[in-house]
Enzyme design. Structure first.
Site, PDB file in Angstrom:
ATOM      1  N   SER A 232       0.847  -1.182   0.000  1.00 26.92           N
ATOM      2  CA  SER A 232       0.000   0.000   0.000  1.00 26.92           C
ATOM      3  C   SER A 232       0.889   1.242   0.000  1.00 26.92           C
ATOM      4  O   SER A 232       2.055   1.179   0.415  1.00 26.92           O
ATOM      5  CB  SER A 232      -0.859  -0.058   1.260  1.00 26.92           C
ATOM      6  OG  SER A 232      -1.090   1.214   1.769  1.00 26.92           O
ATOM      7  N   SER A 233       0.317   2.369  -0.419  1.00 27.75           N
ATOM      8  CA  SER A 233       1.130   3.583  -0.513  1.00 27.75           C
ATOM      9  C   SER A 233       1.501   4.133   0.871  1.00 27.75           C
ATOM     10  O   SER A 233       2.326   5.041   0.970  1.00 27.75           O
ATOM     11  CB  SER A 233       0.393   4.655  -1.318  1.00 27.75           C
ATOM     12  OG  SER A 233      -0.849   4.913  -0.733  1.00 27.75           O
ATOM     13  N   CYS A 234       0.921   3.572   1.940  1.00 26.95           N
ATOM     14  CA  CYS A 234       1.275   4.069   3.285  1.00 26.95           C
ATOM     15  C   CYS A 234       2.675   3.626   3.717  1.00 26.95           C
ATOM     16  O   CYS A 234       3.142   4.015   4.782  1.00 26.95           O
ATOM     17  CB  CYS A 234       0.246   3.650   4.315  1.00 26.95           C
ATOM     18  SG  CYS A 234       0.286   1.902   4.614  1.00 26.95           S
TER      19      CYS A 234
ATOM     20  N   TYR B 109       0.899  -0.949  10.411  1.00 29.44           N
ATOM     21  CA  TYR B 109       0.505  -1.568   9.134  1.00 29.44           C
ATOM     22  C   TYR B 109       1.601  -1.362   8.078  1.00 29.44           C
ATOM     23  O   TYR B 109       1.984  -2.285   7.354  1.00 29.44           O
ATOM     24  CB  TYR B 109      -0.796  -0.903   8.690  1.00 29.44           C
ATOM     25  CG  TYR B 109      -1.371  -1.373   7.391  1.00 29.44           C
ATOM     26  CD1 TYR B 109      -1.970  -2.624   7.292  1.00 29.44           C
ATOM     27  CD2 TYR B 109      -1.375  -0.548   6.261  1.00 29.44           C
ATOM     28  CE1 TYR B 109      -2.531  -3.042   6.099  1.00 29.44           C
ATOM     29  CE2 TYR B 109      -1.936  -0.958   5.076  1.00 29.44           C
ATOM     30  CZ  TYR B 109      -2.521  -2.207   4.998  1.00 29.44           C
ATOM     31  OH  TYR B 109      -3.076  -2.623   3.818  1.00 29.44           O
TER      32      TYR B 109
ATOM     33  N   LYS C 210       3.932  -4.051   5.888  1.00 32.54           N
ATOM     34  CA  LYS C 210       3.996  -4.062   4.416  1.00 32.54           C
ATOM     35  C   LYS C 210       5.433  -3.886   3.925  1.00 32.54           C
ATOM     36  O   LYS C 210       5.837  -4.489   2.929  1.00 32.54           O
ATOM     37  CB  LYS C 210       3.093  -2.961   3.843  1.00 32.54           C
ATOM     38  CG  LYS C 210       1.618  -3.221   4.060  1.00 32.54           C
ATOM     39  CD  LYS C 210       1.181  -4.426   3.262  1.00 32.54           C
ATOM     40  CE  LYS C 210      -0.297  -4.723   3.395  1.00 32.54           C
ATOM     41  NZ  LYS C 210      -0.676  -5.960   2.713  1.00 32.54           N
TER      42      LYS C 210
ATOM     43  N   HIS D 162     -12.780   3.408   4.259  1.00 28.70           N
ATOM     44  CA  HIS D 162     -11.894   4.441   3.739  1.00 28.70           C
ATOM     45  C   HIS D 162     -12.751   5.644   3.319  1.00 28.70           C
ATOM     46  O   HIS D 162     -13.982   5.560   3.286  1.00 28.70           O
ATOM     47  CB  HIS D 162     -11.104   3.905   2.542  1.00 28.70           C
ATOM     48  CG  HIS D 162     -10.070   2.887   2.923  1.00 28.70           C
ATOM     49  ND1 HIS D 162     -10.165   1.563   2.580  1.00 28.70           N
ATOM     50  CD2 HIS D 162      -8.920   3.010   3.630  1.00 28.70           C
ATOM     51  CE1 HIS D 162      -9.116   0.906   3.064  1.00 28.70           C
ATOM     52  NE2 HIS D 162      -8.352   1.761   3.701  1.00 28.70           N
TER      53      HIS D 162
HETATM   54  N1  LIG Z   1      -8.458  -1.067   0.010  1.00 33.62           N
HETATM   55  C1  LIG Z   1      -7.524  -0.208  -0.376  1.00 33.62           C
HETATM   56  O1  LIG Z   1      -7.769   0.999  -0.563  1.00 33.62           O
HETATM   57  C2  LIG Z   1      -6.123  -0.675  -0.624  1.00 33.62           C
HETATM   58  C3  LIG Z   1      -5.216   0.254  -1.085  1.00 33.62           C
HETATM   59  C4  LIG Z   1      -3.904  -0.136  -1.335  1.00 33.62           C
HETATM   60  C5  LIG Z   1      -3.560  -1.453  -1.115  1.00 33.62           C
HETATM   61  N2  LIG Z   1      -4.449  -2.360  -0.667  1.00 33.62           N
HETATM   62  C6  LIG Z   1      -3.974  -3.714  -0.411  1.00 33.62           C
HETATM   63  O2  LIG Z   1      -4.725  -4.713  -1.063  1.00 33.62           O
HETATM   64  C7  LIG Z   1      -4.764  -5.879  -0.256  1.00 33.62           C
HETATM   65  C8  LIG Z   1      -6.214  -6.326  -0.089  1.00 33.62           C
HETATM   66  O3  LIG Z   1      -7.001  -5.272   0.421  1.00 33.62           O
HETATM   67  P1  LIG Z   1      -8.609  -5.272   0.339  1.00 33.62           P
HETATM   68  O4  LIG Z   1      -9.021  -3.856   0.313  1.00 33.62           O
HETATM   69  O5  LIG Z   1      -9.072  -6.199  -0.726  1.00 33.62           O
HETATM   70  O6  LIG Z   1      -9.002  -5.863   1.771  1.00 33.62           O
HETATM   71  P2  LIG Z   1     -10.343  -6.596   2.193  1.00 33.62           P
HETATM   72  O7  LIG Z   1     -11.473  -6.270   1.303  1.00 33.62           O
HETATM   73  O8  LIG Z   1     -10.482  -6.359   3.662  1.00 33.62           O
HETATM   74  O9  LIG Z   1     -10.001  -8.144   1.980  1.00 33.62           O
HETATM   75  C9  LIG Z   1      -9.029  -8.766   2.738  1.00 33.62           C
HETATM   76  C10 LIG Z   1      -9.047 -10.237   2.439  1.00 33.62           C
HETATM   77  O10 LIG Z   1      -8.045 -10.836   3.275  1.00 33.62           O
HETATM   78  C11 LIG Z   1      -8.560 -12.027   3.795  1.00 33.62           C
HETATM   79  N3  LIG Z   1      -7.982 -12.294   5.101  1.00 33.62           N
HETATM   80  C12 LIG Z   1      -7.852 -11.440   6.158  1.00 33.62           C
HETATM   81  N4  LIG Z   1      -7.331 -12.095   7.213  1.00 33.62           N
HETATM   82  C13 LIG Z   1      -7.135 -13.373   6.816  1.00 33.62           C
HETATM   83  C14 LIG Z   1      -6.648 -14.542   7.459  1.00 33.62           C
HETATM   84  N5  LIG Z   1      -6.247 -14.526   8.742  1.00 33.62           N
HETATM   85  N6  LIG Z   1      -6.602 -15.696   6.740  1.00 33.62           N
HETATM   86  C15 LIG Z   1      -7.016 -15.741   5.461  1.00 33.62           C
HETATM   87  N7  LIG Z   1      -7.491 -14.680   4.797  1.00 33.62           N
HETATM   88  C16 LIG Z   1      -7.556 -13.506   5.478  1.00 33.62           C
HETATM   89  C17 LIG Z   1     -10.059 -11.834   3.939  1.00 33.62           C
HETATM   90  O11 LIG Z   1     -10.669 -13.103   3.856  1.00 33.62           O
HETATM   91  P3  LIG Z   1     -12.199 -13.403   4.354  1.00 33.62           P
HETATM   92  O12 LIG Z   1     -13.060 -12.450   3.609  1.00 33.62           O
HETATM   93  O13 LIG Z   1     -12.451 -14.801   3.984  1.00 33.62           O
HETATM   94  O14 LIG Z   1     -12.195 -13.144   5.839  1.00 33.62           O
HETATM   95  C18 LIG Z   1     -10.359 -10.940   2.733  1.00 33.62           C
HETATM   96  O15 LIG Z   1     -10.700 -11.719   1.629  1.00 33.62           O
HETATM   97  C19 LIG Z   1      -4.095  -5.515   1.061  1.00 33.62           C
HETATM   98  O16 LIG Z   1      -2.776  -6.003   1.055  1.00 33.62           O
HETATM   99  C20 LIG Z   1      -4.052  -4.033   1.060  1.00 33.62           C
HETATM  100  O17 LIG Z   1      -2.929  -3.530   1.726  1.00 33.62           O
HETATM  101  C21 LIG Z   1      -5.743  -2.009  -0.418  1.00 33.62           C
END
Ligand SMILES: NC(=O)c1ccc[n+]([C@@H]2O[C@H](COP(=O)([O-])OP(=O)(O)OC[C@H]3O[C@@H](n4cnc5c(N)ncnc54)[C@H](OP(=O)(O)O)[C@@H]3O)[C@@H](O)[C@H]2O)c1
Length: 308
Positions: free
Chosen positions: A109-111, A138, A142, A181
């Site tokens: 992530s950009s953080c 966090y 990362k 967010h």
């Molecule tokens: N959202 C943003 O704005 C953003 C921006 C930049 C980067 N990212 C990066 O993108 C990635 C995904 O983010 P997202 O927004 O898609 O998050 P999200 O919607 O919260 O999804 C997270 C996923 O991780 C799984 N997970 C969490 N804990 C787990 C565990 N203990 N075991 C197995 N699976 C687990 C969850 O599974 P279940 O649903 O089955 O619980 C869910 O499918 C992250 O690395 C994040 O840093 C996100």
């Protein structure tokens, strides 16, 4: 170039990013896709991660499983944001290495960048200054993931890579005001104000910070492109290369939602980092660029929220 015959494990396939990557893979003709919910395979548990990956033997792993949240969640639960994320990624790296996985994409992530990084932020700004304190736990997890990928490359010759997306939005986002967010939180606030006929909506901060927003389907396309062509040690930024003020964003969302009341700003509440725009010249040079404009993307995201 990835073959559509490849077996791809999308860790976190039910999340916003993982589900978008899954859709993009399906659209590109991939049929051998694997995903487990956290209830089926808890990736914070080393043995569970190892058993699952060793039995499935994927060719490619996309690490989109993580503990993710907004400012409030990060500030309230730094222990979980640090330790769950370290565990998930470390277990996945070990399991993917044991299963001899050739291609792995780690999503950060950009953080990860310093609070006062130069704008737009080049990849080389990593570890050049102090982090934003509200999400440093966090960010450190990362950064450890980036170093982890580089270490497997260096020590074992793995063709693994890391990508750092900017703020994302789109289908699958969380609209829970405790954890959301800024963009989905604005959609919900304006939607509810519109239904209630509220004369005004008060938002946190001054509205002046600048932020960049990428539609998650554009990120998914970038992930496929990177898995096809990118094989370098350095992590790579994924963004739109353009930003808006939070006040401009609020006006756009209000317009899409059809809210015509006033917007008031509570300047006593924190603004966060003044600006966060990624330098996207490296990924642009690989021939990828976003396709979904902000107004269009907010419109389709609002539809998924309204009809959920
Ligand atoms: N959202 C943003 O704005 C953003 C921006 C930049 C980067 N990212 C990066 O993108 C990635 C995904 O983010 P997202 O927004 O898609 O998050 P999200 O919607 O919260 O999804 C997270 C996923 O991780 C799984 N997970 C969490 N804990 C787990 C565990 N203990 N075991 C197995 N699976 C687990 C969850 O599974 P279940 O649903 O089955 O619980 C869910 O499918 C992250 O690395 C994040 O840093 C996100």
């Amino acid at each position: 170039m990835l073959s559509p015959d490849a077996r791809v494990y999308v860790a976190g396939h039910r999340g916003m990013v993982g589900s978008a990557v899954w859709r993009a893979l399906e659209s590109a003709g991939f049929t051998d896709l694997i995903g487990w919910s956290s209830a089926e395979v808890d990736l914070t548990d080393r043995d569970s991660a190892m058993d699952a990956v060793l039995s499935a033997r994927p060719d490619v792993v996309v690490v989109a499983a993580a503990k993710v949240g907004g400012i409030m969640a990060n500030a309230t639960y730094p222990v979980e944001f640090l330790t769950d994320n370290l565990r998930i990624q470390t277990n996945l790296f070990e399991a993917a290495h044991a299963a001899d996985v050739d291609r792995l994409l780690f999503l950060g992530s950009s953080c990860i960048y310093p609070r006062m990084a130069p704008q737009p932020i080049p990849e080389s700004a990593l570890l050049t200054g102090p982090l934003e304190s509200t999400n440093d736990a966090y960010a450190i997890a990362k950064i450890a993931g980036i170093i982890g990928v580089q270490s497997y490359r260096r020590e074992y010759g793995r063709r693994w890579i890391s990508a750092m997306p900017t703020n994302l939005y789109g289908p699958g986002d969380t609209f829970d005001l405790e954890t959301a967010h800024v963009l989905p939180a604005l959609i919900r606030r304006f939607h509810e104000a519109s239904l209630a006929g509220a004369p005004s909506v008060t938002l946190w901060g001054t509205g002046s910070p600048r932020r960049e927003f990428l539609h998650v389907d554009d990120l998914a396309a970038a992930c496929l492109r990177l898995l096809d062509v990118y094989d370098e040690d350095e992590h790579i930024n994924v963004g739109v290369g353009d930003d808006v003020t939070i006040a401009e964003l609020a006006a756009l969302v209000a317009d899409v939602v059809g809210y015509s009341g006033e917007v008031e700003w509570d300047a006593a509440k924190p603004d966060g980092t003044p600006r966060k725009l990624l330098d996207v010249s490296r990924i642009s040079a690989l021939g990828w660029e976003p396709q979904i404009g902000l107004a269009e993307g907010i419109g389709s995201t609002y539809e998924t929220y309204r009809t959920a």
